[in-house]
Design a protein around this motif. Sequence first.
Motif, PDB file in Angstrom:
ATOM      1  N   PRO A 161       0.844  -1.198   0.000  1.00  0.00           N
ATOM      2  CA  PRO A 161       0.000   0.000   0.000  1.00  0.00           C
ATOM      3  C   PRO A 161       0.879   1.248   0.000  1.00  0.00           C
ATOM      4  O   PRO A 161       2.013   1.212   0.481  1.00  0.00           O
ATOM      5  CB  PRO A 161      -0.807  -0.105   1.287  1.00  0.00           C
ATOM      6  CG  PRO A 161      -0.269  -1.243   2.053  1.00  0.00           C
ATOM      7  CD  PRO A 161       0.692  -1.992   1.201  1.00  0.00           C
ATOM      8  N   LYS A 162       0.359   2.321  -0.536  1.00  0.00           N
ATOM      9  CA  LYS A 162       1.108   3.574  -0.631  1.00  0.00           C
ATOM     10  C   LYS A 162       0.306   4.697   0.012  1.00  0.00           C
ATOM     11  O   LYS A 162      -0.907   4.683   0.029  1.00  0.00           O
ATOM     12  CB  LYS A 162       1.369   3.912  -2.088  1.00  0.00           C
ATOM     13  CG  LYS A 162       2.030   2.790  -2.863  1.00  0.00           C
ATOM     14  CD  LYS A 162       3.239   3.267  -3.574  1.00  0.00           C
ATOM     15  CE  LYS A 162       3.896   2.202  -4.417  1.00  0.00           C
ATOM     16  NZ  LYS A 162       4.390   1.051  -3.740  1.00  0.00           N
ATOM     17  N   ILE A 163       1.018   5.675   0.536  1.00  0.00           N
ATOM     18  CA  ILE A 163       0.410   6.886   1.078  1.00  0.00           C
ATOM     19  C   ILE A 163       0.931   8.042   0.231  1.00  0.00           C
ATOM     20  O   ILE A 163       2.117   8.084  -0.091  1.00  0.00           O
ATOM     21  CB  ILE A 163       0.832   7.118   2.544  1.00  0.00           C
ATOM     22  CG1 ILE A 163       0.558   5.899   3.393  1.00  0.00           C
ATOM     23  CG2 ILE A 163       0.130   8.347   3.108  1.00  0.00           C
ATOM     24  CD1 ILE A 163       1.166   5.991   4.784  1.00  0.00           C
ATOM     25  N   PHE A 164       0.063   8.979  -0.113  1.00  0.00           N
ATOM     26  CA  PHE A 164       0.464  10.132  -0.913  1.00  0.00           C
ATOM     27  C   PHE A 164       0.122  11.426  -0.189  1.00  0.00           C
ATOM     28  O   PHE A 164      -0.901  11.519   0.475  1.00  0.00           O
ATOM     29  CB  PHE A 164      -0.239  10.113  -2.281  1.00  0.00           C
ATOM     30  CG  PHE A 164       0.124   8.933  -3.111  1.00  0.00           C
ATOM     31  CD1 PHE A 164      -0.642   7.775  -3.074  1.00  0.00           C
ATOM     32  CD2 PHE A 164       1.238   8.954  -3.917  1.00  0.00           C
ATOM     33  CE1 PHE A 164      -0.303   6.677  -3.827  1.00  0.00           C
ATOM     34  CE2 PHE A 164       1.583   7.864  -4.686  1.00  0.00           C
ATOM     35  CZ  PHE A 164       0.825   6.712  -4.637  1.00  0.00           C
ATOM     36  N   TYR A 165       0.994  12.409  -0.328  1.00  0.00           N
ATOM     37  CA  TYR A 165       0.700  13.736   0.206  1.00  0.00           C
ATOM     38  C   TYR A 165      -0.439  14.324  -0.617  1.00  0.00           C
ATOM     39  O   TYR A 165      -0.448  14.222  -1.844  1.00  0.00           O
ATOM     40  CB  TYR A 165       1.925  14.644   0.095  1.00  0.00           C
ATOM     41  CG  TYR A 165       3.082  14.238   0.973  1.00  0.00           C
ATOM     42  CD1 TYR A 165       3.084  14.540   2.329  1.00  0.00           C
ATOM     43  CD2 TYR A 165       4.181  13.557   0.445  1.00  0.00           C
ATOM     44  CE1 TYR A 165       4.154  14.173   3.148  1.00  0.00           C
ATOM     45  CE2 TYR A 165       5.248  13.189   1.253  1.00  0.00           C
ATOM     46  CZ  TYR A 165       5.236  13.501   2.596  1.00  0.00           C
ATOM     47  OH  TYR A 165       6.283  13.137   3.389  1.00  0.00           O
ATOM     48  N   SER A 166      -1.411  14.943   0.044  1.00  0.00           N
ATOM     49  CA  SER A 166      -2.554  15.500  -0.681  1.00  0.00           C
ATOM     50  C   SER A 166      -2.534  17.020  -0.753  1.00  0.00           C
ATOM     51  O   SER A 166      -3.374  17.611  -1.421  1.00  0.00           O
ATOM     52  CB  SER A 166      -3.869  15.029  -0.056  1.00  0.00           C
ATOM     53  OG  SER A 166      -3.938  15.456   1.278  1.00  0.00           O
ATOM     54  N   ASN A 167      -1.599  17.653  -0.054  1.00  0.00           N
ATOM     55  CA  ASN A 167      -1.492  19.105  -0.171  1.00  0.00           C
ATOM     56  C   ASN A 167      -0.065  19.539   0.137  1.00  0.00           C
ATOM     57  O   ASN A 167       0.762  18.731   0.526  1.00  0.00           O
ATOM     58  CB  ASN A 167      -2.497  19.811   0.766  1.00  0.00           C
ATOM     59  CG  ASN A 167      -2.399  19.315   2.190  1.00  0.00           C
ATOM     60  OD1 ASN A 167      -1.328  18.975   2.671  1.00  0.00           O
ATOM     61  ND2 ASN A 167      -3.530  19.251   2.869  1.00  0.00           N
ATOM     62  N   LYS A 190       4.640  18.914  -1.569  1.00  0.00           N
ATOM     63  CA  LYS A 190       4.875  17.500  -1.938  1.00  0.00           C
ATOM     64  C   LYS A 190       3.604  16.821  -2.438  1.00  0.00           C
ATOM     65  O   LYS A 190       3.577  15.602  -2.588  1.00  0.00           O
ATOM     66  CB  LYS A 190       5.423  16.734  -0.743  1.00  0.00           C
ATOM     67  CG  LYS A 190       6.799  17.197  -0.304  1.00  0.00           C
ATOM     68  CD  LYS A 190       7.299  16.332   0.824  1.00  0.00           C
ATOM     69  CE  LYS A 190       8.674  16.753   1.272  1.00  0.00           C
ATOM     70  NZ  LYS A 190       9.185  15.891   2.331  1.00  0.00           N
ATOM     71  N   GLN A 191       2.563  17.589  -2.709  1.00  0.00           N
ATOM     72  CA  GLN A 191       1.285  17.017  -3.143  1.00  0.00           C
ATOM     73  C   GLN A 191       1.485  16.056  -4.308  1.00  0.00           C
ATOM     74  O   GLN A 191       2.152  16.371  -5.286  1.00  0.00           O
ATOM     75  CB  GLN A 191       0.329  18.132  -3.559  1.00  0.00           C
ATOM     76  CG  GLN A 191      -1.034  17.628  -3.959  1.00  0.00           C
ATOM     77  CD  GLN A 191      -2.004  18.758  -4.272  1.00  0.00           C
ATOM     78  OE1 GLN A 191      -1.656  19.916  -4.203  1.00  0.00           O
ATOM     79  NE2 GLN A 191      -3.209  18.403  -4.621  1.00  0.00           N
ATOM     80  N   GLY A 192       0.907  14.859  -4.167  1.00  0.00           N
ATOM     81  CA  GLY A 192       0.990  13.847  -5.221  1.00  0.00           C
ATOM     82  C   GLY A 192       2.199  12.939  -5.115  1.00  0.00           C
ATOM     83  O   GLY A 192       2.259  11.912  -5.778  1.00  0.00           O
ATOM     84  N   LEU A 193       3.160  13.277  -4.263  1.00  0.00           N
ATOM     85  CA  LEU A 193       4.336  12.430  -4.090  1.00  0.00           C
ATOM     86  C   LEU A 193       4.073  11.382  -3.009  1.00  0.00           C
ATOM     87  O   LEU A 193       3.280  11.596  -2.104  1.00  0.00           O
ATOM     88  CB  LEU A 193       5.549  13.275  -3.695  1.00  0.00           C
ATOM     89  CG  LEU A 193       6.003  14.319  -4.716  1.00  0.00           C
ATOM     90  CD1 LEU A 193       7.169  15.135  -4.156  1.00  0.00           C
ATOM     91  CD2 LEU A 193       6.393  13.649  -6.020  1.00  0.00           C
ATOM     92  N   ALA A 194       4.775  10.272  -3.135  1.00  0.00           N
ATOM     93  CA  ALA A 194       4.608   9.196  -2.148  1.00  0.00           C
ATOM     94  C   ALA A 194       5.183   9.622  -0.801  1.00  0.00           C
ATOM     95  O   ALA A 194       6.256  10.214  -0.731  1.00  0.00           O
ATOM     96  CB  ALA A 194       5.288   7.932  -2.637  1.00  0.00           C
TER      97      ALA A 194
END
Length: 89
Positions: free
Chosen positions: A39-45, A48-52
């Motif tokens: 599973p992966k977590i991504f920054y949403s804001n 780093k938004q969109g980066l793992a």
Amino acid sequence: MYSSEKVLQMCYANYQGKEALIEKFKNSCIMDEQESYRPKIFYSNGPKQGLAEPFPAPTHLRRKERSSNNRGALYAGNGVRGAGLAVVH
């Protein structure tokens, strides 16, 4: 309209929210699989938004061991891997 025998079943998830999902998966044997299957977590804001985002290390090694002992086959009957989960922050 359509000639299909597919049935839809909906139910509540056993784990609700980002923190609960992270807690479940960080102590799961799935984290021992190839990185592309984890599973992966991504920054949403923010910048780093969109980066793992790095996944936290396990905190309950006995729970992870139990997960390993209880795990089933990762492949479905047709040889295709199941869908993954991405946790978005």
